[in-house]
Design a protein around this motif. Structure first.
Motif, PDB file in Angstrom:
ATOM      1  N   UNK A  38      -7.356   6.158  -5.058  1.00  0.00           N
ATOM      2  CA  UNK A  38      -8.460   5.232  -4.785  1.00  0.00           C
ATOM      3  C   UNK A  38      -8.053   3.785  -5.062  1.00  0.00           C
ATOM      4  N   UNK A  39      -7.225   3.572  -6.091  1.00  0.00           N
ATOM      5  CA  UNK A  39      -6.711   2.221  -6.359  1.00  0.00           C
ATOM      6  C   UNK A  39      -5.799   1.764  -5.230  1.00  0.00           C
ATOM      7  N   UNK A  40      -4.923   2.650  -4.766  1.00  0.00           N
ATOM      8  CA  UNK A  40      -4.035   2.310  -3.649  1.00  0.00           C
ATOM      9  C   UNK A  40      -4.852   2.018  -2.401  1.00  0.00           C
ATOM     10  N   UNK A  41      -5.885   2.782  -2.185  1.00  0.00           N
ATOM     11  CA  UNK A  41      -6.717   2.635  -0.987  1.00  0.00           C
ATOM     12  C   UNK A  41      -7.386   1.264  -0.926  1.00  0.00           C
ATOM     13  N   UNK A  42      -7.741   0.703  -2.075  1.00  0.00           N
ATOM     14  CA  UNK A  42      -8.325  -0.651  -2.090  1.00  0.00           C
ATOM     15  C   UNK A  42      -7.374  -1.645  -1.434  1.00  0.00           C
ATOM     16  N   UNK A  43      -6.097  -1.474  -1.671  1.00  0.00           N
ATOM     17  CA  UNK A  43      -5.091  -2.348  -1.064  1.00  0.00           C
ATOM     18  C   UNK A  43      -4.914  -1.987   0.409  1.00  0.00           C
ATOM     19  N   UNK A  44      -4.826  -0.696   0.705  1.00  0.00           N
ATOM     20  CA  UNK A  44      -4.628  -0.254   2.083  1.00  0.00           C
ATOM     21  C   UNK A  44      -5.739  -0.722   3.007  1.00  0.00           C
ATOM     22  N   UNK A  45      -6.961  -0.746   2.514  1.00  0.00           N
ATOM     23  CA  UNK A  45      -8.098  -1.177   3.342  1.00  0.00           C
ATOM     24  C   UNK A  45      -8.004  -2.655   3.728  1.00  0.00           C
ATOM     25  N   UNK A  46      -7.216  -3.427   2.996  1.00  0.00           N
ATOM     26  CA  UNK A  46      -7.023  -4.836   3.339  1.00  0.00           C
ATOM     27  C   UNK A  46      -6.092  -5.015   4.537  1.00  0.00           C
ATOM     28  N   UNK A  47      -5.219  -4.018   4.761  1.00  0.00           N
ATOM     29  CA  UNK A  47      -4.173  -4.164   5.772  1.00  0.00           C
ATOM     30  C   UNK A  47      -4.246  -3.155   6.901  1.00  0.00           C
ATOM     31  N   UNK A  48      -5.328  -2.397   6.936  1.00  0.00           N
ATOM     32  CA  UNK A  48      -5.466  -1.432   8.011  1.00  0.00           C
ATOM     33  C   UNK A  48      -6.793  -0.710   7.949  1.00  0.00           C
ATOM     34  N   UNK A  49      -7.130  -0.071   9.061  1.00  0.00           N
ATOM     35  CA  UNK A  49      -8.338   0.742   9.135  1.00  0.00           C
ATOM     36  C   UNK A  49      -7.892   2.198   9.124  1.00  0.00           C
ATOM     37  N   UNK A  50      -8.325   2.939   8.096  1.00  0.00           N
ATOM     38  CA  UNK A  50      -7.868   4.306   7.915  1.00  0.00           C
ATOM     39  C   UNK A  50      -8.960   5.305   8.254  1.00  0.00           C
ATOM     40  N   UNK A  51      -8.588   6.339   8.953  1.00  0.00           N
ATOM     41  CA  UNK A  51      -9.447   7.499   9.205  1.00  0.00           C
ATOM     42  C   UNK A  51      -8.657   8.704   8.725  1.00  0.00           C
ATOM     43  N   UNK A  52      -9.195   9.409   7.723  1.00  0.00           N
ATOM     44  CA  UNK A  52      -8.464  10.520   7.113  1.00  0.00           C
ATOM     45  C   UNK A  52      -9.371  11.727   7.076  1.00  0.00           C
ATOM     46  N   UNK A  93       0.806  -1.227   0.000  1.00  0.00           N
ATOM     47  CA  UNK A  93       0.000   0.000   0.000  1.00  0.00           C
ATOM     48  C   UNK A  93       0.839   1.276   0.000  1.00  0.00           C
ATOM     49  N   UNK A  94       1.797   1.360   0.895  1.00  0.00           N
ATOM     50  CA  UNK A  94       2.536   2.609   1.099  1.00  0.00           C
ATOM     51  C   UNK A  94       3.189   3.139  -0.183  1.00  0.00           C
ATOM     52  N   UNK A  95       3.893   2.321  -0.976  1.00  0.00           N
ATOM     53  CA  UNK A  95       4.504   2.883  -2.187  1.00  0.00           C
ATOM     54  C   UNK A  95       3.479   3.463  -3.168  1.00  0.00           C
TER      55      UNK A  95
END
Length: 128
Positions: free
Chosen positions: A106-120, A51-53
């Motif tokens: 938004x594409x990156x976020x799909x991956x990020x949501x698999x590995x963490x809960x984000x509040x932005x 996700x991060x990159x």
């Protein structure tokens, strides 16, 4: 008559320059926007590798200036912060909103949501 025309033209030019200077004094820049991300990472390795990159590239391409990212945090009042905090600056609230709604993010976020809960969330800064 020729001298009167020069004086009149000089007065007109002076008035125009004065009006532009006054407009510049009254024009205020848009306030900077700060984006705060609180992330509860559930899979640190996958989050960092997958996700991060992608997120970093999408947001940097949108004009993000990262101010803090994953450093040590301390609760000063209220509930403790999430395990990862990111603070970023954008030139305006509109630019921040555009960055976080861009197709690349938004594409990156799909991956990020698999590995963490984000509040932005974003907040306008105070004009200086």
């Amino acid at each position: 008559m020729h001298a009167h025309a020069k004086v009149g033209l000089g007065m007109l030019v002076s008035f125009g320059l004065g009006a532009m200077a006054a407009q510049g004094l009254y024009a205020q820049p848009k306030p900077v926007a700060y984006v705060i991300s609180e992330i509860e990472v559930t899979n640190a390795d996958a989050y960092a590798k997958e996700y991060v990159p992608l997120a970093n590239k999408a947001l940097a391409d949108s004009g993000q200036k990262r101010l803090a990212s994953g450093g040590k945090t301390v609760a000063l009042a209220g509930a403790p912060p999430a395990s990862r905090i990111v603070v970023s600056a954008f030139e305006s609230l509109e630019r921040a909103q555009a960055a976080y709604s861009s197709p690349a993010y938004l594409e990156a976020r799909k991956i990020g949501d698999q590995y963490g809960k984000l509040r932005i969330f974003a907040v306008e800064g105070i004009s200086q």
